[in-house]
Design an enzyme around this catalytic site. Sequence first.
Site, PDB file in Angstrom:
ATOM      1  N   SER A 148      45.800 134.986  64.397  1.00 53.46           N
ATOM      2  CA  SER A 148      46.076 133.635  64.879  1.00 53.46           C
ATOM      3  C   SER A 148      47.579 133.471  65.056  1.00 53.46           C
ATOM      4  O   SER A 148      48.372 134.192  64.428  1.00 53.46           O
ATOM      5  CB  SER A 148      45.561 132.602  63.865  1.00 53.46           C
ATOM      6  OG  SER A 148      46.038 131.299  64.157  1.00 53.46           O
ATOM      7  N   TYR A 161      45.720 129.442  55.002  1.00 53.42           N
ATOM      8  CA  TYR A 161      45.232 130.038  56.255  1.00 53.42           C
ATOM      9  C   TYR A 161      46.279 130.979  56.852  1.00 53.42           C
ATOM     10  O   TYR A 161      45.955 132.102  57.253  1.00 53.42           O
ATOM     11  CB  TYR A 161      44.881 128.929  57.241  1.00 53.42           C
ATOM     12  CG  TYR A 161      44.316 129.415  58.551  1.00 53.42           C
ATOM     13  CD1 TYR A 161      43.069 130.023  58.602  1.00 53.42           C
ATOM     14  CD2 TYR A 161      45.027 129.248  59.732  1.00 53.42           C
ATOM     15  CE1 TYR A 161      42.535 130.470  59.804  1.00 53.42           C
ATOM     16  CE2 TYR A 161      44.501 129.687  60.943  1.00 53.42           C
ATOM     17  CZ  TYR A 161      43.260 130.298  60.977  1.00 53.42           C
ATOM     18  OH  TYR A 161      42.741 130.746  62.184  1.00 53.42           O
TER      19      TYR A 161
END
Length: 254
Positions: A148, A161
Site C-alpha cells: 500500500s 496498518y
Amino acid sequence: MPLNLAPAHLQDRVVLITGASSGFGEATAELFAQTGARLALTARRADRLEALASKLRGLGAQVLVLPADLADLQAAQQVVRDAEAHYGRLDVLVNNAGVMYLEPIDSADLSRWQHMTQLNLMALIATTQAALPGMRARKDGHIINIASTAGRQANPNTGGYSATKWGVVGFSESLRREAYKDNIRVTVIEPGVAATELRDHIAHAPTQTALNTWADSMRQLQSEDIARTIVFCAGQPAHVNINEILLRPTDQER
C-alpha cells in the site's frame, strides 16, 4: 519488432490468489481466468468463493476453491500445499489478503492490531515460505505481494496498518534477493486510495469518516485497475521482473 502489450506465458499457469472473495482478489481472479490460467482461490468466505468459482467455470476456467482463515499460519501454508497437490505445481502466488484497522496508537485495540499483523504480514510470509520449495525445485515462479502507499507514507492513525505494509515492502525486497538465482520473480504492488470494502474494517469512527470523505473527493482506483497491474506483471517474459509498482489515483497528492 511489433510491441505486444498482451500478457504472455499465462495460458495454463497455476495461480493462487489470497483474499479472492472480493475487491482486488476477485477482480484479479476474473482477469487471470481470461488468460487461460488455472486458478486456486482462498479467503474466509466460502460462499463468496463458490459464487466466483461458478462464474469463472462458466467461462471455461479451471478453479479450485480453498476456504481458509489465513491468520492461522498453518492454514495459510496448507492452501499452498493443497493447490500444488491439485494442479501439480504453483507458478504464481498473489498475496492479496488483508485488513485495514485504523485508529490512534494510544487507544488502539491491540488484539485487532495483532490480527492485522498476522493476516497482512505473517500470513503472506507463511504462504511464501510454503511456495518456495516447489518454485526453487522447478527454477520457476512468481510471488506478487500487495502492499500500500501506507507502506511509503505514514499518517496519524495508520500506525499499525503502515507497520504491516512497510513490512511487506521490506520482506519483498529481501525475498527477491534470496530467490532471484532460482529464477523466482518477486513483485510488490503499492496501491493508493481504492474503492473497496477495506475501509469498512475501520472501527474508529472519526478516522473512518475522515478517510471516506477524503476518498470521495477523488477518482479512486478500482479493483480492476489493480488486477490489470498484477496480470501485467505476471505476464512478462521470464527474464523480466517488475520489482515494484507504486500507483495512486491521479487526484491523490500523498
